[in-house]
Design an enzyme around this catalytic site. Structure first.
Site, short mmCIF file in Angstrom:
data_model
loop_
_atom_site.label_atom_id
_atom_site.label_comp_id
_atom_site.label_asym_id
_atom_site.label_seq_id
_atom_site.Cartn_x
_atom_site.Cartn_y
_atom_site.Cartn_z
N GLU A 1 -25.24 -31.11 -14.57
CA GLU A 1 -24.04 -31.59 -15.35
C GLU A 1 -24.62 -32.66 -16.18
O GLU A 1 -25.60 -33.39 -15.64
CB GLU A 1 -23.05 -32.20 -14.17
CG GLU A 1 -22.32 -31.00 -13.35
CD GLU A 1 -21.54 -31.89 -12.32
OE1 GLU A 1 -21.24 -33.05 -12.41
OE2 GLU A 1 -20.80 -30.90 -11.60
N ASP B 1 -18.39 -26.14 10.45
CA ASP B 1 -19.01 -27.53 10.37
C ASP B 1 -19.65 -27.77 11.76
O ASP B 1 -19.07 -27.64 12.79
CB ASP B 1 -17.91 -28.47 10.32
CG ASP B 1 -18.33 -29.74 9.94
OD1 ASP B 1 -19.35 -30.36 10.45
OD2 ASP B 1 -17.77 -30.73 9.03
N HIS C 1 -15.64 -31.84 -13.43
CA HIS C 1 -15.99 -32.97 -12.47
C HIS C 1 -14.87 -33.65 -12.35
O HIS C 1 -15.02 -34.98 -12.37
CB HIS C 1 -17.20 -33.46 -12.52
CG HIS C 1 -17.64 -33.91 -11.10
ND1 HIS C 1 -18.84 -33.88 -10.79
CD2 HIS C 1 -17.16 -34.32 -9.97
CE1 HIS C 1 -19.42 -34.63 -9.69
NE2 HIS C 1 -17.97 -34.68 -9.02
N GLY D 1 -12.60 -34.05 -9.72
CA GLY D 1 -12.00 -34.21 -8.49
C GLY D 1 -11.42 -35.57 -7.74
O GLY D 1 -10.61 -35.46 -7.12
#
Length: 531
Positions: free
Chosen positions: A263, A173, A281, A283
């Site tokens: 999507e 990161d 999807h 999550g």
């Protein structure tokens, strides 16, 4: 009049109640987002729009949103909102990045377990009456190396959970400091190092120009044989075609994807491959998360519409409710300073230089910059606001510079703005007194103390006797009442200025009379939004 909010997607009734409890008129039409023509037809009636993923906020919708001030997305992803168009329209776009952090992180961990132990395939086989115990040989997570790409809010939770599973965690990161990584108990590495060393790789970054297709065919080839890849972040981070080939060859042992480049995903190269776990999807799809983001977006939108507090905005600096209370007078001052130089400047602006001194230098300077730039830009575009102003300035090639310094003068804090054109530089400074009222304290380097009113007159002249009388008599003869009269000069007999705060706009013939006396080098009426 109370603000009006439209909710065009399915949102928790508790969120609707939050708006009502705060005195905001709310129109709950949970299926409207699917009807873009109807949405475009009625959006002009609302100050706020609360949505999830079904509503698409297009330029056409925004063109019709004449009163819209804020769009609130209950969730993280804002791909369904044209943020550039919203910014140009001056509409704040907010999301709720924290309401579903735990849920999304837990889903990534669950997907990692599922692909490690081939749970979906084993479940399907057992349901079919087969007992293929030897077929589904899995691998332990304990002792394995997990590479986490993106160690922010969600990635950070994944790191924590993975350490609890006794995994070795590598984190890539760019914004992760070594100190922070040490505190998290992870090893900070470069991406290519992570790619080569990890047994499992999980992605937790947004999709940007830099991250799109970041897991390329070349990077997949550089991974350990038998690696497993999890993506519960955004579709399009991984080259799905290249991954499918690596899965077929066995170089990649498994993959678990909750998000896809296109999507809803009805077809995908990863579908129907062995040891690939896919979910639609999910999550953020827990009862707790959906409730959390709905309540959060309602609170954020209500706070902005009622107090000006800006939280989790994607196209302007955030200003907390506490900051809004303290900064309110300074934001007004910034707007007035910008408005002054904007109204005084007729030629194209090349640069805007802003100085913050003393107490104000410790405040949210990004927000103050937006307010000041908006004040300047309103001269050319009255519809500009704090959201759209920096974009307008950038489009015109205006360079913005900011300097902050410790207390250096009489005042506890002040703001000074200098506008640079090809012909001249023009500056004005102001402060906020203890009564919370903004004041002009310097113009063109000349010190003054001027209260700011809705209607003002600015004049410049040579420092000679009679100017006060001339201005006073002219105003009096024409029925213009003076509320405040401020004078200043740079030296005896040098350049002098006057700033008059009057009750009403000054008629054009009065301005012409003053200009015709030959006593003034400049006679300029000014208007400020002091509401």
């Amino acid at each position: 009049m109370a603000p009006k909010v439209l909710i065009s997607d399915k949102l928790s009734p508790a969120a609707v109640q939050i708006f009502k409890d705060r005195g905001i008129e709310v129109d709950f039409q949970p299926d409207l987002g699917k009807d873009k023509e109807k949405l475009a037809e009625i959006i002009g009636n609302y100050d706020g729009l609360a949505i999830r993923s079904a509503t698409r906020v297009t330029p056409t919708i925004l063109d019709n949103a004449s009163n819209l001030k804020v769009i609130g997305r209950a969730g993280i992803g804002t791909d369904n909102i044209d943020k550039d168009a919203a910014s140009k329209k001056g509409v704040i776009v907010m999301n709720t990045p924290f309401g579903n952090m735990i849920t999304t992180a837990e889903h990534a961990i669950a997907m990692m377990f599922a692909v490690a132990r081939q749970i979906p395939e084993a479940s399907q086989s057992t349901h079919a009456g087969k007992w293929e115990k030897s077929k589904f040989m899995g691998t332990e997570l304990t002792g394995k190396t997990l590479g986490v790409i993106g160690a922010g809010n969600i990635g950070g939770i994944v790191c924590d959970r993975a350490r609890g599973l006794k995994m070795k965690v590598l984190a890539f990161d760019p914004f992760l400091s070594t100190e922070k990584a040490n505190k998290m108990g992870v090893e900070k590495v470069e991406l290519d190092d992570l790619i080569k060393r990890a047994d499992f790789i999980t992605l937790h970054v947004p999709k940007t120009e830099q991250t799109a297709n970041m897991i390329t065919a070349e990077r997949i080839a550089a991974m350990k044989p038998g690696v497993r890849i999890i993506n519960c972040a955004r579709g399009g981070l991984v080259d799905e075609v290249a991954l499918a080939e690596a899965l077929k060859s066995g170089h990649v042992a498994g993959a678990a994807f909750d998000v896809f480049a296109e999507e809803p995903a009805k077809e995908n190269p990863l579908f129907n491959l062995p040891n690939v776990v896919v979910t639609p999807h999910l999550g953020a799809a827990t009862t707790e998360a959906q409730e959390n983001v709905a309540l959060q977006v309602a609170d954020q939108m209500a706070n902005y519409l009622l107090t000006g507090a800006v939280e989790n905005a994607l196209n302007m600096p955030s200003v907390t409710a506490e900051e809004a209370k303290v900064m309110g007078p300074w934001l007004k001052l910034a707007g007035h300073l910008g408005s002054f130089v904007g109204q005084m400047t007729d030629e194209p602006i090349k640069a805007i230089n802003i100085l913050y001194d003393g107490a104000v230098a410790e405040m949210n300077l990004d927000a103050l910059n937006c307010g000041l730039i908006a004040g300047i830009m309103k001269r050319a575009n009255p519809d500009v606001n704090m959201v759209s102003a920096p974009i307008v300035a950038k489009e015109r090639g205006i360079k913005i510079s900011t300097t902050n310094q410790d207390k250096s003068g009489t005042f506890d804090g002040y703001i000074k703005v200098t506008v640079v054109t090809s012909k001249r530089e023009r500056s004005v400074a102001g402060t906020v007194f203890s009564d919370g009222k903004p004041r002009f304290i310097q113009i063109k380097g000349i010190n003054i103390d001027a209260e700011i009113g809705a209607h003002m007159l600015y004049t410049t002249n040579e420092d000679v006797p009679g100017i006060i009388g001339l201005l006073g008599n002219t105003m009096g003869k024409n029925g213009v009442n003076i509320a405040n009269f401020t004078l200043g000069r740079n030296a005896v007999g040098g350049e002098a200025i006057a700033l008059l705060y009057v009750d009403n706009p000054i008629p054009a013939d009065v301005l012409k009379t003053l200009d015709g006396t030959g006593m003034f080098t400049q006679v300029k009426p000014l208007a400020f939004d002091v509401a």
